[in-house]
Design an enzyme around this catalytic site. Structure first.
Site, short mmCIF file in Angstrom:
data_model
loop_
_atom_site.label_atom_id
_atom_site.label_comp_id
_atom_site.label_asym_id
_atom_site.label_seq_id
_atom_site.Cartn_x
_atom_site.Cartn_y
_atom_site.Cartn_z
N HIS A 121 -19.47 -12.32 -17.83
CA HIS A 121 -19.96 -13.46 -17.05
C HIS A 121 -18.98 -14.61 -17.22
O HIS A 121 -18.88 -15.20 -18.30
CB HIS A 121 -21.36 -13.86 -17.52
CG HIS A 121 -22.11 -14.70 -16.53
ND1 HIS A 121 -23.43 -14.48 -16.22
CD2 HIS A 121 -21.74 -15.76 -15.78
CE1 HIS A 121 -23.84 -15.37 -15.34
NE2 HIS A 121 -22.82 -16.18 -15.06
N LEU A 122 -18.29 -14.92 -16.14
CA LEU A 122 -17.31 -16.02 -16.13
C LEU A 122 -17.93 -17.29 -16.71
O LEU A 122 -19.07 -17.65 -16.36
CB LEU A 122 -16.87 -16.27 -14.68
CG LEU A 122 -16.05 -17.53 -14.41
CD1 LEU A 122 -14.68 -17.40 -15.05
CD2 LEU A 122 -15.92 -17.75 -12.91
N HIS A 123 -17.21 -17.96 -17.59
CA HIS A 123 -17.66 -19.25 -18.10
C HIS A 123 -16.46 -20.05 -18.59
O HIS A 123 -15.44 -19.50 -18.99
CB HIS A 123 -18.70 -19.10 -19.21
CG HIS A 123 -18.28 -18.29 -20.38
ND1 HIS A 123 -18.21 -16.92 -20.36
CD2 HIS A 123 -17.89 -18.66 -21.62
CE1 HIS A 123 -17.80 -16.47 -21.54
NE2 HIS A 123 -17.59 -17.52 -22.32
N ILE A 124 -16.61 -21.35 -18.51
CA ILE A 124 -15.57 -22.29 -18.93
C ILE A 124 -16.04 -23.00 -20.19
O ILE A 124 -17.18 -23.46 -20.27
CB ILE A 124 -15.29 -23.33 -17.82
CG1 ILE A 124 -14.79 -22.62 -16.56
CG2 ILE A 124 -14.30 -24.39 -18.29
CD1 ILE A 124 -14.63 -23.54 -15.36
#
Length: 169
Positions: A121-124
């Site tokens: 899950h893409l996260h910054i």
């Protein structure tokens, strides 16, 4: 050099979680708004969620993720990309107002080998930094000292968010 132990029992949750199923805590948090306080959710927006990192690199470490379970920037649509970029700016503002860091590290890890604790899950990561925040603990012991409880910080950030109408996208 003598070897010494520094006990950090709260880290066991993270370590054991690496071996468990591939449950995505972002998706779980999104499906359970009634647990936002417990799950350290700061903001929910149309396209994204912002949470405090339960295992922070530094005080104020926030995570910004799209609501869709996607693994990379190439899978994000324009609306998601725009909103997460705006949220980076809004989180910097909220953190600056609340805890007054001198700077920030902002980054994305793609894949477990690159340091992603949740590679699916893409996260910054938005990590506040202060002049001189590297001290003997990190230099000698590879250990960070987090000086504020997560619940106290969440309360402080929610107050700043209300006072300054953040995230206001």
């Amino acid at each position: 050099m003598e070897s010494r132990n520094l006990w950090a029992p709260w880290r066991i949750g993270y370590i054991q979680g690496l071996e468990k199923s591939s449950e995505c805590f972002f998706c779980r948090n999104l499906q359970n708004p009634q647990d936002d306080e417990k799950n350290l959710v700061l903001w929910r927006t149309n396209q994204s969620i912002v949470v405090l990192n339960r295992f922070p690199y530094n005080n104020g470490h926030l995570l910004i993720a799209p609501n869709r379970h996607i693994g990379g920037l190439d899978e994000a649509n324009d609306a998601e990309l725009l909103e997460i970029a705006k949220l980076v700016a809004r989180t910097q503002k909220a953190l600056t107002l609340a805890i007054k860091p001198h700077g920030f590290n902002i980054g994305i890890n793609f894949g477990r080998c690159a340091g992603a604790g949740l590679p699916g899950h893409l996260h910054i990561h938005v990590v506040p930094r202060w002049d001189g925040d590297t001290n003997f603990m990190s230099v000698c012991s590879d250990t960070k000292v987090i000086s504020q409880s997560l619940s106290e910080l969440l309360e402080q950030l929610k107050k700043v968010s209300k006072d300054y109408n953040l995230p206001n996208l």
